[in-house]
Design a protein around this motif. Sequence first.
Motif, PDB file in Angstrom:
ATOM      1  N   GLN A  61      -9.895 -33.285  27.037  1.00  6.75           N
ATOM      2  CA  GLN A  61      -9.705 -34.026  25.789  1.00  6.75           C
ATOM      3  C   GLN A  61      -9.315 -33.093  24.657  1.00  6.75           C
ATOM      4  O   GLN A  61      -8.434 -33.405  23.853  1.00  6.75           O
ATOM      5  CB  GLN A  61     -10.976 -34.792  25.435  1.00  6.75           C
ATOM      6  CG  GLN A  61     -10.846 -35.674  24.196  1.00  6.75           C
ATOM      7  CD  GLN A  61      -9.764 -36.728  24.342  1.00  6.75           C
ATOM      8  OE1 GLN A  61      -9.826 -37.589  25.203  1.00  6.75           O
ATOM      9  NE2 GLN A  61      -8.730 -36.653  23.512  1.00  6.75           N
ATOM     10  N   LYS A  62      -9.970 -31.938  24.590  1.00  7.43           N
ATOM     11  CA  LYS A  62      -9.658 -30.986  23.527  1.00  7.43           C
ATOM     12  C   LYS A  62      -8.237 -30.443  23.684  1.00  7.43           C
ATOM     13  O   LYS A  62      -7.518 -30.239  22.688  1.00  7.43           O
ATOM     14  CB  LYS A  62     -10.660 -29.827  23.545  1.00  7.43           C
ATOM     15  CG  LYS A  62     -10.494 -28.836  22.386  1.00  7.43           C
ATOM     16  CD  LYS A  62     -10.680 -29.516  21.038  1.00  7.43           C
ATOM     17  CE  LYS A  62     -10.582 -28.517  19.904  1.00  7.43           C
ATOM     18  NZ  LYS A  62     -10.724 -29.155  18.580  1.00  7.43           N
ATOM     19  N   ASP A  65      -6.002 -33.147  22.410  1.00  8.69           N
ATOM     20  CA  ASP A  65      -6.111 -33.227  20.942  1.00  8.69           C
ATOM     21  C   ASP A  65      -5.279 -32.132  20.267  1.00  8.69           C
ATOM     22  O   ASP A  65      -4.615 -32.380  19.251  1.00  8.69           O
ATOM     23  CB  ASP A  65      -7.576 -33.084  20.508  1.00  8.69           C
ATOM     24  CG  ASP A  65      -8.415 -34.300  20.865  1.00  8.69           C
ATOM     25  OD1 ASP A  65      -7.834 -35.368  21.150  1.00  8.69           O
ATOM     26  OD2 ASP A  65      -9.654 -34.169  20.873  1.00  8.69           O
ATOM     27  N   GLN A  68      -1.623 -32.949  20.587  1.00 10.75           N
ATOM     28  CA  GLN A  68      -1.256 -34.105  19.770  1.00 10.75           C
ATOM     29  C   GLN A  68      -1.079 -33.697  18.312  1.00 10.75           C
ATOM     30  O   GLN A  68      -0.165 -34.156  17.627  1.00 10.75           O
ATOM     31  CB  GLN A  68      -2.330 -35.196  19.902  1.00 10.75           C
ATOM     32  CG  GLN A  68      -2.026 -36.475  19.131  1.00 10.75           C
ATOM     33  CD  GLN A  68      -0.766 -37.172  19.587  1.00 10.75           C
ATOM     34  OE1 GLN A  68      -0.289 -36.937  20.691  1.00 10.75           O
ATOM     35  NE2 GLN A  68      -0.214 -38.022  18.745  1.00 10.75           N
ATOM     36  N   TRP A  69      -1.960 -32.832  17.843  1.00 14.68           N
ATOM     37  CA  TRP A  69      -1.837 -32.331  16.466  1.00 14.68           C
ATOM     38  C   TRP A  69      -0.505 -31.596  16.277  1.00 14.68           C
ATOM     39  O   TRP A  69       0.219 -31.825  15.307  1.00 14.68           O
ATOM     40  CB  TRP A  69      -2.995 -31.383  16.162  1.00 14.68           C
ATOM     41  CG  TRP A  69      -2.813 -30.675  14.854  1.00 14.68           C
ATOM     42  CD1 TRP A  69      -3.153 -31.121  13.612  1.00 14.68           C
ATOM     43  CD2 TRP A  69      -2.211 -29.377  14.659  1.00 14.68           C
ATOM     44  NE1 TRP A  69      -2.812 -30.201  12.650  1.00 14.68           N
ATOM     45  CE2 TRP A  69      -2.222 -29.113  13.262  1.00 14.68           C
ATOM     46  CE3 TRP A  69      -1.676 -28.428  15.519  1.00 14.68           C
ATOM     47  CZ2 TRP A  69      -1.727 -27.946  12.716  1.00 14.68           C
ATOM     48  CZ3 TRP A  69      -1.166 -27.254  14.978  1.00 14.68           C
ATOM     49  CH2 TRP A  69      -1.194 -27.006  13.592  1.00 14.68           C
ATOM     50  N   ASN A 117      -5.995 -41.991  26.276  1.00  5.11           N
ATOM     51  CA  ASN A 117      -5.050 -41.222  25.463  1.00  5.11           C
ATOM     52  C   ASN A 117      -3.606 -41.696  25.621  1.00  5.11           C
ATOM     53  O   ASN A 117      -2.728 -41.199  24.901  1.00  5.11           O
ATOM     54  CB  ASN A 117      -5.128 -39.743  25.838  1.00  5.11           C
ATOM     55  CG  ASN A 117      -6.351 -39.048  25.272  1.00  5.11           C
ATOM     56  OD1 ASN A 117      -6.348 -38.587  24.142  1.00  5.11           O
ATOM     57  ND2 ASN A 117      -7.418 -38.998  26.055  1.00  5.11           N
ATOM     58  N   ARG A 120      -0.998 -42.261  22.851  1.00  3.62           N
ATOM     59  CA  ARG A 120      -0.447 -41.059  22.221  1.00  3.62           C
ATOM     60  C   ARG A 120       0.859 -40.615  22.877  1.00  3.62           C
ATOM     61  O   ARG A 120       1.644 -39.883  22.272  1.00  3.62           O
ATOM     62  CB  ARG A 120      -1.446 -39.908  22.317  1.00  3.62           C
ATOM     63  CG  ARG A 120      -2.718 -40.064  21.504  1.00  3.62           C
ATOM     64  CD  ARG A 120      -3.620 -38.868  21.752  1.00  3.62           C
ATOM     65  NE  ARG A 120      -4.678 -38.742  20.755  1.00  3.62           N
ATOM     66  CZ  ARG A 120      -5.510 -37.712  20.684  1.00  3.62           C
ATOM     67  NH1 ARG A 120      -5.405 -36.721  21.553  1.00  3.62           N
ATOM     68  NH2 ARG A 120      -6.431 -37.661  19.756  1.00  3.62           N
TER      69      ARG A 120
END
Length: 227
Positions: A61-62, A65, A68-69, A117, A120
Amino acid sequence: MLLAAALLSGIGELMTCCRRVLIFLSVLLLFSCSSCGYVKRTQVKSAIDEAHQKLRSGDFQKALDTYQWAHKKYPKDSGMLKNYIETIESIKSQGDEAFDRENFVQAQITYDLLLKNFPRFNDFANLLSFKKNSLVTRLKRSRMLQAEKQAQSFLKSGDFQEGIDIYRGLTQQYPSDTTVRNCYVSLLESIKAQADLDFGRKDFARAGRTYRILLKNYSSLSHLERF
């Protein structure tokens, strides 16, 4: 004549000054662009390195993330997007490997994470090797196989209520799925058959306990009665 000469001289100095200003602004703009490019490259590289580290540690997940950023900040960076897609594919492959090893719990966790996710990935979903529906199918299959594995273990140990609870939860997740329903019915029939076998052997205490479990759960099994 003197006035004309003075005007020409003034105009010349003004043009020289303008040229100097333009040169200064050009250099400033070049430096600014170069600085922005350096910041972008640094941030993208940092994001890729961090995501790879999280992927290796199992923090999927990290890793997502982080990418995605970076993708939102630099949506046109093809190198970053390539790494983002490769990371998603790697996570999917690890889910498939867990499934093949019959580690259905880990497979469920991985497929479920990708499904949560998936919105995304809308901008580049067509570049992925799998579709959302395939994840849904894989997740359901993992849950079914894990339920079967657990239920059979409870059946062998005589923990019939535990087996019933496992399949009850699965039917609540997939109330209209025929395969899930049939597996549940098969488990109930196996429990009933075991009780009948104990009764035939005159082990009435054991048979009674099993019949009592079935009776206790019967009200919640009414939707399966015709099967």
